[in-house]
Design a protein around this motif. Structure first.
Motif, PDB file in Angstrom:
ATOM      1  N   TYR A   1      12.285   2.666  -2.080  1.00 27.36           N
ATOM      2  CA  TYR A   1      11.578   2.238  -0.881  1.00 27.36           C
ATOM      3  C   TYR A   1      12.284   2.798   0.350  1.00 27.36           C
ATOM      4  CZ  TYR A   1       9.221  -0.660  -4.227  1.00 27.36           C
ATOM      5  OH  TYR A   1       8.503  -1.068  -5.317  1.00 27.36           O
ATOM      6  N   PHE A   2      11.525   3.514   1.162  1.00 27.35           N
ATOM      7  CA  PHE A   2      12.046   4.258   2.304  1.00 27.35           C
ATOM      8  C   PHE A   2      11.652   3.577   3.614  1.00 27.35           C
ATOM      9  CE2 PHE A   2      12.278   7.243  -1.052  1.00 27.35           C
ATOM     10  CZ  PHE A   2      13.078   8.319  -0.672  1.00 27.35           C
ATOM     11  N   TYR A   3      12.637   3.338   4.451  1.00 30.29           N
ATOM     12  CA  TYR A   3      12.421   2.879   5.830  1.00 30.29           C
ATOM     13  C   TYR A   3      12.973   3.990   6.716  1.00 30.29           C
ATOM     14  CZ  TYR A   3      11.718  -1.640   3.587  1.00 30.29           C
ATOM     15  OH  TYR A   3      11.249  -2.662   2.784  1.00 30.29           O
ATOM     16  N   THR A   4      12.091   4.781   7.311  1.00 32.73           N
ATOM     17  CA  THR A   4      12.511   5.998   8.015  1.00 32.73           C
ATOM     18  C   THR A   4      11.945   6.117   9.420  1.00 32.73           C
ATOM     19  OG1 THR A   4      10.683   7.220   6.964  1.00 32.73           O
ATOM     20  CG2 THR A   4      12.849   7.290   5.873  1.00 32.73           C
ATOM     21  N   ARG A   5      10.996   5.254   9.780  1.00 33.75           N
ATOM     22  CA  ARG A   5      10.400   5.309  11.108  1.00 33.75           C
ATOM     23  C   ARG A   5      10.638   3.983  11.831  1.00 33.75           C
ATOM     24  NH1 ARG A   5       4.454   8.003   9.691  1.00 33.75           N
ATOM     25  NH2 ARG A   5       5.284   9.858   8.564  1.00 33.75           N
TER      26      ARG A   5
ATOM     27  N   ASP B   1      21.688  11.386  -4.115  1.00 33.82           N
ATOM     28  CA  ASP B   1      21.126  12.683  -4.499  1.00 33.82           C
ATOM     29  C   ASP B   1      19.678  12.522  -4.960  1.00 33.82           C
ATOM     30  OD1 ASP B   1      23.521  13.959  -3.937  1.00 33.82           O
ATOM     31  OD2 ASP B   1      24.219  13.933  -6.027  1.00 33.82           O
ATOM     32  N   ALA B   2      19.407  11.441  -5.686  1.00 37.05           N
ATOM     33  CA  ALA B   2      18.041  11.183  -6.160  1.00 37.05           C
ATOM     34  C   ALA B   2      17.080  10.977  -5.001  1.00 37.05           C
ATOM     35  CB  ALA B   2      18.033   9.969  -7.082  1.00 37.05           C
ATOM     36  N   VAL B   3      17.546  10.317  -3.949  1.00 34.63           N
ATOM     37  CA  VAL B   3      16.704  10.112  -2.765  1.00 34.63           C
ATOM     38  C   VAL B   3      16.253  11.452  -2.206  1.00 34.63           C
ATOM     39  CG1 VAL B   3      16.738   9.378  -0.341  1.00 34.63           C
ATOM     40  CG2 VAL B   3      17.594   7.856  -2.129  1.00 34.63           C
ATOM     41  N   HIS B   4      17.171  12.397  -2.082  1.00 39.83           N
ATOM     42  CA  HIS B   4      16.819  13.719  -1.560  1.00 39.83           C
ATOM     43  C   HIS B   4      15.845  14.424  -2.505  1.00 39.83           C
ATOM     44  CE1 HIS B   4      19.660  13.232   1.636  1.00 39.83           C
ATOM     45  NE2 HIS B   4      20.689  13.144   0.822  1.00 39.83           N
TER      46      HIS B   4
ATOM     47  N   LYS C   1       3.621  -4.871   6.642  1.00 40.67           N
ATOM     48  CA  LYS C   1       4.602  -3.900   6.166  1.00 40.67           C
ATOM     49  C   LYS C   1       4.291  -2.494   6.635  1.00 40.67           C
ATOM     50  CE  LYS C   1       5.049  -2.726   1.823  1.00 40.67           C
ATOM     51  NZ  LYS C   1       4.997  -1.249   1.801  1.00 40.67           N
ATOM     52  N   ALA C   2       5.344  -1.697   6.724  1.00 40.53           N
ATOM     53  CA  ALA C   2       5.236  -0.267   6.977  1.00 40.53           C
ATOM     54  C   ALA C   2       6.452   0.387   6.349  1.00 40.53           C
ATOM     55  CB  ALA C   2       5.182   0.025   8.476  1.00 40.53           C
ATOM     56  N   GLY C   3       6.246   1.518   5.702  1.00 42.22           N
ATOM     57  CA  GLY C   3       7.352   2.215   5.072  1.00 42.22           C
ATOM     58  C   GLY C   3       6.842   3.243   4.090  1.00 42.22           C
ATOM     59  N   GLY C   4       7.721   3.689   3.217  1.00 38.41           N
ATOM     60  CA  GLY C   4       7.360   4.671   2.209  1.00 38.41           C
ATOM     61  C   GLY C   4       7.840   4.231   0.846  1.00 38.41           C
ATOM     62  N   SER C   5       7.156   4.709  -0.209  1.00 44.31           N
ATOM     63  CA  SER C   5       7.478   4.305  -1.573  1.00 44.31           C
ATOM     64  C   SER C   5       7.384   5.499  -2.509  1.00 44.31           C
ATOM     65  CB  SER C   5       6.513   3.212  -2.060  1.00 44.31           C
ATOM     66  OG  SER C   5       6.429   2.132  -1.153  1.00 44.31           O
ATOM     67  N   VAL C   6       8.231   5.494  -3.539  1.00 48.00           N
ATOM     68  CA  VAL C   6       8.158   6.476  -4.619  1.00 48.00           C
ATOM     69  C   VAL C   6       8.171   5.704  -5.928  1.00 48.00           C
ATOM     70  CG1 VAL C   6       9.241   8.442  -5.747  1.00 48.00           C
ATOM     71  CG2 VAL C   6       9.365   8.225  -3.261  1.00 48.00           C
ATOM     72  N   SER C   7       7.139   5.881  -6.746  1.00 51.00           N
ATOM     73  CA  SER C   7       6.999   5.104  -7.973  1.00 51.00           C
ATOM     74  C   SER C   7       7.801   5.704  -9.120  1.00 51.00           C
ATOM     75  CB  SER C   7       5.523   5.034  -8.379  1.00 51.00           C
ATOM     76  OG  SER C   7       5.136   6.250  -9.009  1.00 51.00           O
ATOM     77  N   ARG C   8       7.861   4.960 -10.199  1.00 49.05           N
ATOM     78  CA  ARG C   8       8.569   5.404 -11.399  1.00 49.05           C
ATOM     79  C   ARG C   8       8.027   6.724 -11.924  1.00 49.05           C
ATOM     80  NH1 ARG C   8       7.792   1.819 -16.538  1.00 49.05           N
ATOM     81  NH2 ARG C   8       8.909   3.578 -17.433  1.00 49.05           N
TER      82      ARG C   8
ATOM     83  N   SER D   1      16.280   1.796  -0.423  1.00 46.62           N
ATOM     84  CA  SER D   1      16.769   0.910  -1.482  1.00 46.62           C
ATOM     85  C   SER D   1      16.026   1.199  -2.777  1.00 46.62           C
ATOM     86  CB  SER D   1      16.588  -0.564  -1.089  1.00 46.62           C
ATOM     87  OG  SER D   1      15.219  -0.872  -0.935  1.00 46.62           O
ATOM     88  N   LEU D   2      16.652   0.823  -3.875  1.00 45.53           N
ATOM     89  CA  LEU D   2      16.100   1.017  -5.214  1.00 45.53           C
ATOM     90  C   LEU D   2      15.813  -0.341  -5.829  1.00 45.53           C
ATOM     91  CD1 LEU D   2      15.553   2.818  -7.762  1.00 45.53           C
ATOM     92  CD2 LEU D   2      17.995   2.580  -8.280  1.00 45.53           C
ATOM     93  N   THR D   3      14.660  -0.470  -6.465  1.00 45.63           N
ATOM     94  CA  THR D   3      14.343  -1.719  -7.149  1.00 45.63           C
ATOM     95  C   THR D   3      14.109  -1.462  -8.629  1.00 45.63           C
ATOM     96  OG1 THR D   3      11.924  -1.621  -6.879  1.00 45.63           O
ATOM     97  CG2 THR D   3      13.198  -2.608  -5.093  1.00 45.63           C
ATOM     98  N   PHE D   4      14.604  -2.375  -9.448  1.00 42.73           N
ATOM     99  CA  PHE D   4      14.302  -2.434 -10.871  1.00 42.73           C
ATOM    100  C   PHE D   4      13.568  -3.749 -11.125  1.00 42.73           C
ATOM    101  CE2 PHE D   4      18.331   0.122 -12.271  1.00 42.73           C
ATOM    102  CZ  PHE D   4      17.752   1.288 -11.792  1.00 42.73           C
ATOM    103  N   GLU D   5      12.548  -3.708 -11.972  1.00 40.28           N
ATOM    104  CA  GLU D   5      11.814  -4.917 -12.335  1.00 40.28           C
ATOM    105  C   GLU D   5      11.879  -5.106 -13.853  1.00 40.28           C
ATOM    106  OE1 GLU D   5      10.618  -6.881 -10.144  1.00 40.28           O
ATOM    107  OE2 GLU D   5      10.238  -5.702  -8.333  1.00 40.28           O
ATOM    108  N   TYR D   6      12.332  -6.295 -14.268  1.00 41.11           N
ATOM    109  CA  TYR D   6      12.378  -6.663 -15.683  1.00 41.11           C
ATOM    110  C   TYR D   6      11.514  -7.902 -15.901  1.00 41.11           C
ATOM    111  CZ  TYR D   6      16.466  -3.599 -15.619  1.00 41.11           C
ATOM    112  OH  TYR D   6      17.304  -2.527 -15.464  1.00 41.11           O
TER     113      TYR D   6
END
Length: 274
Positions: A145-149, A75-78, A93-100, A230-235
């Motif tokens: 991180y979005f891979y859509t194309r 749901d968050a992706v949408h 690389k090629a793709g899409g990103s949405v930051s925090r 995919s979702l990434t968390f960084e600690y």
């Protein structure tokens, strides 16, 4: 390699006192923590910690998140799709990103999940390190991180830490209607152990956890009529960063991931200017 979790009554470490939650969404955050605590008690944490060490600070679990949480991430992706920043680096690389920063506005469940004391305590038990949240101005703290194309991918790389300490990456599968794979090489920074190649196609709800400076990895190209998110968390173990390292990190984030507006406009606003 551990492909799926076993069961155990072992409890993960707790970090509640170290990371208090004072936000307005605290009740929802407590619900997340309770659900994760129940899930994490099912895992053989000591055995998984041993596997993490043996694999050179790398762990893969095919079934990690509760199903309801995977559905909430979908749901968050949408919700964040309008904020995707497309990026392209020829040959890499090629793709899409949405930051925090966009996630905070559009999908706050992700922020609550990232800050879960139960999750952080369990990751500390796996890694053997005391972990801290990434600083508030780090757009990579949690990102989608979005891979859509067709052809979207990322080439061989390390998740280099520009912090004074170590940076750990947690990957969570969200959507995978694709043939993409996470290819990796273990032990590349340890001359005493031969390199060990591997590959996984981690599905929704799966977990990959590793020390960013130790795992060489890539995502193979997306095929036609496919999609992967995919979702990434960084600690981090030390949130301090020297000014020159900060500049390099900001430029990398601007060009390769989130765009100059998302990185530098956010920082300018934090300092009181537009």
């Amino acid at each position: 390699m551990n492909q799926a979790a076993n069961t155990s009554t072992e409890s993960p470490g707790e970090t509640t006192a170290r990371i208090p939650d004072t936000r307005s969404g605290a009740p929802a955050a407590r619900d997340i923590d309770a659900t994760l605590s129940a899930r994490l008690r099912e895992l053989t944490t000591a055995q998984l910690h041993q596997s993490f060490d043996q694999q050179g600070s790398f762990l893969y679990l095919e079934d990690f998140l509760p199903r309801e949480y995977t559905e909430r991430l979908i749901d968050a992706v949408h919700a964040v799709t309008p904020a995707v920043n497309r990026n392209y680096l020829p040959g890499h690389k090629a793709g899409g990103s949405v930051s925090r920063h966009a996630i905070d506005k559009l999908a706050p469940f992700i922020a609550d999940l990232y800050r879960s004391p139960a999750l952080i305590g369990w990751l500390e038990a796996i890694s053997g390190d005391k972990l801290q949240l990434s600083p508030a101005d780090d757009p990579h703290a949690y990102a989608l991180y979005f891979y859509t194309r067709p052809g979207d991918h990322i080439g061989w790389h390390y998740d280099t830490s520009y912090y004074e300490g170590r940076r750990y990456t947690l990957l969570l599968g969200v959507i995978d209607d694709s043939s993409c794979r996470l290819d990796y090489e273990l032990h590349t920074r340890n001359d005493a152990v031969p390199d060990e190649p591997g590959s996984v196609q981690y599905p929704p709800g799966a977990l990959v956890f590793f020390d960013g400076d130790k795992l060489r990895h890539r995502i193979t190209p997306l095929g036609a009529n496919e999609m992967r998110v995919s979702l990434t968390f960084e600690y981090v173990t030390n949130p301090n960063m020297r000014p020159w390292q900060r500049f390099i990190s900001n430029m990398k984030d601007s060009i390769a991931y989130f765009g100059f507006g998302q990185v530098f406009r956010r920082k300018a606003g934090k300092n009181g200017s537009a």
